[in-house]
Design a protein around this motif. Structure first.
Motif, PDB file in Angstrom:
ATOM      1  N   ALA A 109     -28.279  87.535 -34.863  1.00 23.09           N
ATOM      2  CA  ALA A 109     -28.800  86.491 -35.742  1.00 23.09           C
ATOM      3  C   ALA A 109     -27.768  85.395 -35.994  1.00 23.09           C
ATOM      4  N   ARG A 110     -26.495  85.763 -36.110  1.00 24.05           N
ATOM      5  CA  ARG A 110     -25.471  84.783 -36.462  1.00 24.05           C
ATOM      6  C   ARG A 110     -24.429  84.558 -35.362  1.00 24.05           C
ATOM      7  N   SER A 111     -24.464  85.321 -34.311  1.00 20.67           N
ATOM      8  CA  SER A 111     -23.467  85.167 -33.255  1.00 20.67           C
ATOM      9  C   SER A 111     -24.061  85.571 -31.918  1.00 20.67           C
ATOM     10  N   THR A 112     -23.425  85.087 -30.853  1.00 20.42           N
ATOM     11  CA  THR A 112     -23.827  85.415 -29.485  1.00 20.42           C
ATOM     12  C   THR A 112     -22.562  85.638 -28.657  1.00 20.42           C
ATOM     13  N   THR A 113     -22.492  86.770 -28.004  1.00 20.63           N
ATOM     14  CA  THR A 113     -21.389  87.060 -27.096  1.00 20.63           C
ATOM     15  C   THR A 113     -21.885  86.865 -25.671  1.00 20.63           C
ATOM     16  N   ALA A 114     -21.204  86.023 -24.921  1.00 20.40           N
ATOM     17  CA  ALA A 114     -21.608  85.687 -23.558  1.00 20.40           C
ATOM     18  C   ALA A 114     -20.558  86.186 -22.581  1.00 20.40           C
ATOM     19  N   CYS A 115     -21.030  86.737 -21.466  1.00 21.29           N
ATOM     20  CA  CYS A 115     -20.147  87.201 -20.401  1.00 21.29           C
ATOM     21  C   CYS A 115     -20.690  86.666 -19.082  1.00 21.29           C
ATOM     22  N   GLY A 127     -16.307  86.055  -8.405  1.00 16.91           N
ATOM     23  CA  GLY A 127     -16.469  87.320  -9.108  1.00 16.91           C
ATOM     24  C   GLY A 127     -15.648  87.409 -10.371  1.00 16.91           C
ATOM     25  N   GLU A 128     -15.022  86.309 -10.793  1.00 18.35           N
ATOM     26  CA  GLU A 128     -14.217  86.306 -12.004  1.00 18.35           C
ATOM     27  C   GLU A 128     -15.109  86.478 -13.226  1.00 18.35           C
ATOM     28  N   ILE A 129     -14.614  87.293 -14.166  1.00 15.78           N
ATOM     29  CA  ILE A 129     -15.365  87.584 -15.395  1.00 15.78           C
ATOM     30  C   ILE A 129     -14.743  86.825 -16.554  1.00 15.78           C
ATOM     31  N   SER A 130     -15.596  86.123 -17.288  1.00 15.84           N
ATOM     32  CA  SER A 130     -15.130  85.412 -18.478  1.00 15.84           C
ATOM     33  C   SER A 130     -16.057  85.734 -19.635  1.00 15.84           C
ATOM     34  N   THR A 131     -15.452  85.968 -20.786  1.00 15.26           N
ATOM     35  CA  THR A 131     -16.197  86.346 -21.992  1.00 15.26           C
ATOM     36  C   THR A 131     -15.841  85.393 -23.119  1.00 15.26           C
ATOM     37  N   ILE A 132     -16.860  85.038 -23.908  1.00  8.93           N
ATOM     38  CA  ILE A 132     -16.652  84.121 -25.024  1.00  8.93           C
ATOM     39  C   ILE A 132     -17.610  84.501 -26.144  1.00  8.93           C
ATOM     40  N   ARG A 133     -17.165  84.258 -27.358  1.00  7.25           N
ATOM     41  CA  ARG A 133     -18.013  84.496 -28.537  1.00  7.25           C
ATOM     42  C   ARG A 133     -18.473  83.156 -29.069  1.00  7.25           C
ATOM     43  N   LEU A 134     -19.772  82.990 -29.165  1.00 10.39           N
ATOM     44  CA  LEU A 134     -20.381  81.740 -29.604  1.00 10.39           C
ATOM     45  C   LEU A 134     -21.190  81.984 -30.869  1.00 10.39           C
ATOM     46  N   SER A 135     -21.616  80.896 -31.461  1.00  8.88           N
ATOM     47  CA  SER A 135     -22.516  81.006 -32.606  1.00  8.88           C
ATOM     48  C   SER A 135     -23.946  81.188 -32.084  1.00  8.88           C
ATOM     49  N   SER A 136     -24.879  81.264 -33.007  1.00 14.63           N
ATOM     50  CA  SER A 136     -26.283  81.401 -32.606  1.00 14.63           C
ATOM     51  C   SER A 136     -26.942  80.052 -32.331  1.00 14.63           C
ATOM     52  N   ASP A 137     -26.183  78.959 -32.415  1.00 14.66           N
ATOM     53  CA  ASP A 137     -26.726  77.634 -32.172  1.00 14.66           C
ATOM     54  C   ASP A 137     -27.061  77.461 -30.686  1.00 14.66           C
ATOM     55  N   HIS A 138     -28.293  77.117 -30.387  1.00 11.46           N
ATOM     56  CA  HIS A 138     -28.732  77.011 -28.996  1.00 11.46           C
ATOM     57  C   HIS A 138     -28.027  75.880 -28.264  1.00 11.46           C
ATOM     58  N   THR A 139     -27.708  74.810 -28.973  1.00  8.22           N
ATOM     59  CA  THR A 139     -27.011  73.683 -28.338  1.00  8.22           C
ATOM     60  C   THR A 139     -25.626  74.094 -27.860  1.00  8.22           C
ATOM     61  N   GLN A 140     -24.920  74.865 -28.656  1.00  6.04           N
ATOM     62  CA  GLN A 140     -23.592  75.327 -28.256  1.00  6.04           C
ATOM     63  C   GLN A 140     -23.679  76.274 -27.059  1.00  6.04           C
ATOM     64  N   ILE A 141     -24.654  77.176 -27.081  1.00  9.86           N
ATOM     65  CA  ILE A 141     -24.820  78.107 -25.959  1.00  9.86           C
ATOM     66  C   ILE A 141     -25.146  77.343 -24.685  1.00  9.86           C
ATOM     67  N   LEU A 142     -26.068  76.377 -24.775  1.00 11.19           N
ATOM     68  CA  LEU A 142     -26.447  75.594 -23.609  1.00 11.19           C
ATOM     69  C   LEU A 142     -25.274  74.780 -23.088  1.00 11.19           C
ATOM     70  N   GLY A 143     -24.476  74.215 -23.986  1.00 12.82           N
ATOM     71  CA  GLY A 143     -23.319  73.438 -23.557  1.00 12.82           C
ATOM     72  C   GLY A 143     -22.313  74.279 -22.790  1.00 12.82           C
ATOM     73  N   TRP A 144     -22.102  75.520 -23.213  1.00 12.78           N
ATOM     74  CA  TRP A 144     -21.166  76.391 -22.493  1.00 12.78           C
ATOM     75  C   TRP A 144     -21.728  76.789 -21.133  1.00 12.78           C
ATOM     76  N   LEU A 145     -23.017  77.056 -21.063  1.00 10.65           N
ATOM     77  CA  LEU A 145     -23.627  77.479 -19.807  1.00 10.65           C
ATOM     78  C   LEU A 145     -23.602  76.360 -18.765  1.00 10.65           C
ATOM     79  N   THR A 146     -23.804  75.135 -19.195  1.00  8.19           N
ATOM     80  CA  THR A 146     -23.814  74.022 -18.244  1.00  8.19           C
ATOM     81  C   THR A 146     -22.440  73.748 -17.649  1.00  8.19           C
ATOM     82  N   GLY A 147     -21.396  74.297 -18.249  1.00  6.83           N
ATOM     83  CA  GLY A 147     -20.059  74.117 -17.702  1.00  6.83           C
ATOM     84  C   GLY A 147     -19.671  75.150 -16.672  1.00  6.83           C
TER      85      GLY A 147
END
Length: 361
Positions: free
Chosen positions: A14-20, A27-47
């Protein structure tokens, strides 16, 4: 641009999203902790290195994130949690490990997706489930009131419980003890309020079922006995696209097929799986009980329903009503336990509902 996609697993809360992310080319693995804001998640994915495929588990956060990512041109899959493979020896669970596990499963093609409804479809489903909740609340409220009266030695001797006569009898009851009278009035008031809420939801469902998006399927399903507007609307909203199934596979989707534990030449069938959509399963089992009564000629109400449905649906519904009652009769002749027989009837009823939903005009 690489043709090997970058797979991303999201552990959404509800308040956070962990992305891997597992980079496609390296094959490199990267992990980041984001908020639940869809704009922030989309911005990270587009990079990330394209193409990008995203997966997260279906859950209480709903499908808004999937719609946002799909609308932005990303391939987003919502996974069925019950179908995810998990190592039996894994005893450590964290958000980062869950996200990595999802990304790996997506990379291997081992994710079973669920259907993402449109906002209108999800709203209609929420309306149907609100009515389901009101039905359950009304049953509990009636139970509390009747047992309160029973503890005082008051038992309704009439024929039908919760009829208008029964409600009039309840309204005439009174007690000299102020505490008992207050408890009785509170319980009675709760029954009346929940009943009114259920009736308002029934009216809303009737209006929504007349919408062109739902009316064709609802009218065809109503050709079967015991499938009212409320039940037909509930089946239509929960199933969604009926063409995903066949007459035999839809029973497995709602958990009405037997479980199996077989090995070698030994085949063992157990109770039904009870997997899949519990709302559809309850509606089908409840409707299956009504087919135990003899079916000879369609009633006036049934003929009125048929007038609103195509000829092919009327013919198929009439055949289904005869078939389901004959099945009940054979089970009764064999002495089959009714609670077992009704599940078999409900499984076949699911097939008849599918046949009516996909019938051509």
């Amino acid at each position: 641009m690489s043709f090997e996609p970058t797979t991303v697993g999201l552990d959404v809360h509800a308040r956070s999203t962990t992305a891997c992310a597992i980079c496609g080319p390296t094959g490199e693995i990267s992990t980041i902790r984001l908020s639940s804001d869809h704009t922030q998640i989309l911005g990270w994915l587009t990079g990330l290195a394209t193409p990008v495929r995203v997966v997260y588990e279906a859950g209480p956060t709903g499908f808004a994130l999937a719609r946002t990512l799909t609308g932005a041109g990303l391939d987003c899959v919502v996974a069925a949690p019950s179908k995810l493979q998990r190592p039996s020896g894994d005893r450590i669970k964290t958000d980062a490990r869950d996200a990595l596990h999802l990304a790996r499963l997506l990379r291997l093609g081992e994710v079973t997706p669920v259907r993402v409804p449109t906002p209108a479809q999800e709203a209609a489903r929420d309306l149907s489930r609100a009515r389901e909740d009101a039905r359950a609340d009304l049953m509990r409220a009636r139970h509390r009131l009747s047992k309160l009266l029973l503890r005082q030695g008051l038992l309704w001797e009439g024929k039908n419980t919760w009829s208008w006569a029964h409600h009039d009898w309840i309204a005439r009851q009174s007690f000299t003890d102020p505490a008992l009278q207050a408890a009785f009035e509170a319980a009675h008031e709760q029954v009346l309020m929940v009943r009114d809420r259920r009736d308002r939801l029934d009216e809303a469902i009737t209006q929504q079922a007349a919408d062109p998006g739902w009316a064709p399927v609802v009218e065809r399903l109503r050709c079967l006995r015991a499938i009212s507007t409320v039940t037909a609307f509930g089946l239509a909203t929960e199933i969604g696209d009926w063409h995903r199934f066949t007459g035999s596979s839809i029973g497995a989707y709602v958990g009405l097929v037997p479980s199996e534990h077989s090995s070698g030449s030994r085949r063992v069938l157990g109770p039904i799986t009870k997997t899949g959509n519990t709302h559809v399963r309850r509606l089908l089992v409840e409707a299956a009980w009504h087919h135990r009564r003899p079916y000879r000629q369609p009633t006036r109400e049934m003929r009125a329903r048929w007038e609103r449905a195509p000829a092919a649906a009327r013919s198929r519904g009439h055949a289904g009503n005869h078939r389901l009652h004959r099945r009940w009769a054979r089970f009764d002749e064999r002495g089959k336990k009714p609670s077992v027989a009704v599940v078999a009837i409900a499984r076949e009823l699911a097939g008849w509902c599918w046949a009516l939903a996909v019938v051509q005009e």
